[in-house]
Design a protein around this motif. Structure first.
Motif, PDB file in Angstrom:
ATOM      1  N   GLY A  63       0.800  -1.203   0.000  1.00  0.00           N
ATOM      2  CA  GLY A  63       0.000   0.000   0.000  1.00  0.00           C
ATOM      3  C   GLY A  63       0.837   1.258   0.000  1.00  0.00           C
ATOM      4  O   GLY A  63       0.311   2.357  -0.071  1.00  0.00           O
ATOM      5  N   VAL A  64       2.159   1.153   0.104  1.00  0.00           N
ATOM      6  CA  VAL A  64       3.028   2.330   0.117  1.00  0.00           C
ATOM      7  C   VAL A  64       3.809   2.385  -1.184  1.00  0.00           C
ATOM      8  O   VAL A  64       3.383   2.977  -2.135  1.00  0.00           O
ATOM      9  N   ASN A  65       4.957   1.731  -1.252  1.00  0.00           N
ATOM     10  CA  ASN A  65       5.749   1.681  -2.478  1.00  0.00           C
ATOM     11  C   ASN A  65       6.189   0.257  -2.749  1.00  0.00           C
ATOM     12  O   ASN A  65       6.373  -0.522  -1.833  1.00  0.00           O
ATOM     13  N   MET A  66       6.374  -0.054  -4.013  1.00  0.00           N
ATOM     14  CA  MET A  66       6.897  -1.358  -4.361  1.00  0.00           C
ATOM     15  C   MET A  66       8.365  -1.190  -4.754  1.00  0.00           C
ATOM     16  O   MET A  66       9.154  -0.717  -3.978  1.00  0.00           O
ATOM     17  N   VAL A 116       9.858   6.058  -7.062  1.00  0.00           N
ATOM     18  CA  VAL A 116       9.019   4.871  -7.235  1.00  0.00           C
ATOM     19  C   VAL A 116       9.187   4.367  -8.661  1.00  0.00           C
ATOM     20  O   VAL A 116       9.004   5.115  -9.614  1.00  0.00           O
ATOM     21  N   VAL A 117       9.536   3.116  -8.802  1.00  0.00           N
ATOM     22  CA  VAL A 117       9.772   2.516 -10.115  1.00  0.00           C
ATOM     23  C   VAL A 117       8.602   1.646 -10.551  1.00  0.00           C
ATOM     24  O   VAL A 117       8.232   1.610 -11.718  1.00  0.00           O
ATOM     25  N   SER A 118       8.021   0.929  -9.606  1.00  0.00           N
ATOM     26  CA  SER A 118       6.899   0.041  -9.923  1.00  0.00           C
ATOM     27  C   SER A 118       5.986  -0.061  -8.722  1.00  0.00           C
ATOM     28  O   SER A 118       6.437  -0.019  -7.580  1.00  0.00           O
ATOM     29  N   LYS A 119       4.691  -0.189  -8.996  1.00  0.00           N
ATOM     30  CA  LYS A 119       3.720  -0.440  -7.936  1.00  0.00           C
ATOM     31  C   LYS A 119       3.150  -1.848  -8.063  1.00  0.00           C
ATOM     32  O   LYS A 119       2.073  -2.144  -7.563  1.00  0.00           O
TER      33      LYS A 119
END
Length: 201
Positions: A63-66, A116-119
């Motif tokens: 729910g925050v960052n992947m 952030v690169v990917s969610k």
């Protein structure tokens, strides 16, 4: 002993106890449940919640960052680069700044920023890697530019993903495509695979 001293001591004890039990619970309980925690002690907000505490401590919190790109340097600031480019950074810091977001303030020993690169979900490492490959292709020129102006620079892609081991699965393996590794290698980017205990819904 003054009331202020008693208050400060009680606040420290409460913070220490909560830190200990939170770390124990995080080993057994879904991280995203812990991430909702907001603690008040005598009206003092000790732990504001995921957006400012665990989001900073646990990259990849559900729910925050992947997948996140972390860039740091011991010698040179990235302020000018970020100001004059369109590179997407969701947080940045200067050397000597104090990180007051965490309940125990920490002074940064370097300059840095994160993107952030990917969610993609924790159970979709392949999807995160695909997104990261696309990200590097899109922002490769900007990364080469910042690398050329920073002699001491460290760049890492951090992929958080869930463990798949259980009583029926005794091992698992994950694949990183050579074209992705080649591009990351050409840019001098390290790969971090952050393995987390699977969350329970």
């Amino acid at each position: 002993m003054t009331i202020e001293t008693v208050y400060s001591h009680s606040l420290l004890v409460a913070a220490t106890i909560f830190e200990h039990y939170t770390r124990q619970i995080c080993l057994l309980w879904p991280l995203r449940v812990i991430s909702r925690t907001r603690i008040l002690f005598f009206g003092q907000l000790l732990f504001p919640g995921p957006e400012v505490w665990l989001a900073d401590d646990v990259t990849g919190l559900k729910g925050v960052n992947m997948c996140v790109l972390h860039v740091s340097s011991k010698t040179t600031s990235f302020a000018a680069f970020l100001e004059n480019s369109q590179f997407p950074a969701y947080k940045k810091h200067e050397k000597g700044e104090v990180n007051k977001i965490r309940y125990k303030p920490v002074t940064y020993q370097d300059y840095g920023f994160s993107s952030v690169v990917s969610k993609g979900e924790w159970d979709d490492l392949a999807g995160q890697i695909s997104d990261a490959h696309t990200f590097l292709q899109k922002y490769g020129q900007e990364l080469r530019s910042v690398i050329s102006t920073h002699e001491d620079i460290d760049i890492q892609l951090d992929f958080p993903y869930s463990c798949r081991l259980n009583e029926h699965i005794l091992m698992h393996s994950d694949y990183l495509p050579p074209e992705f590794l080649k591009l990351a290698g050409e840019l001098g980017i390290g790969i971090t695979l952050s393995h987390y205990y699977p969350s329970v819904d």
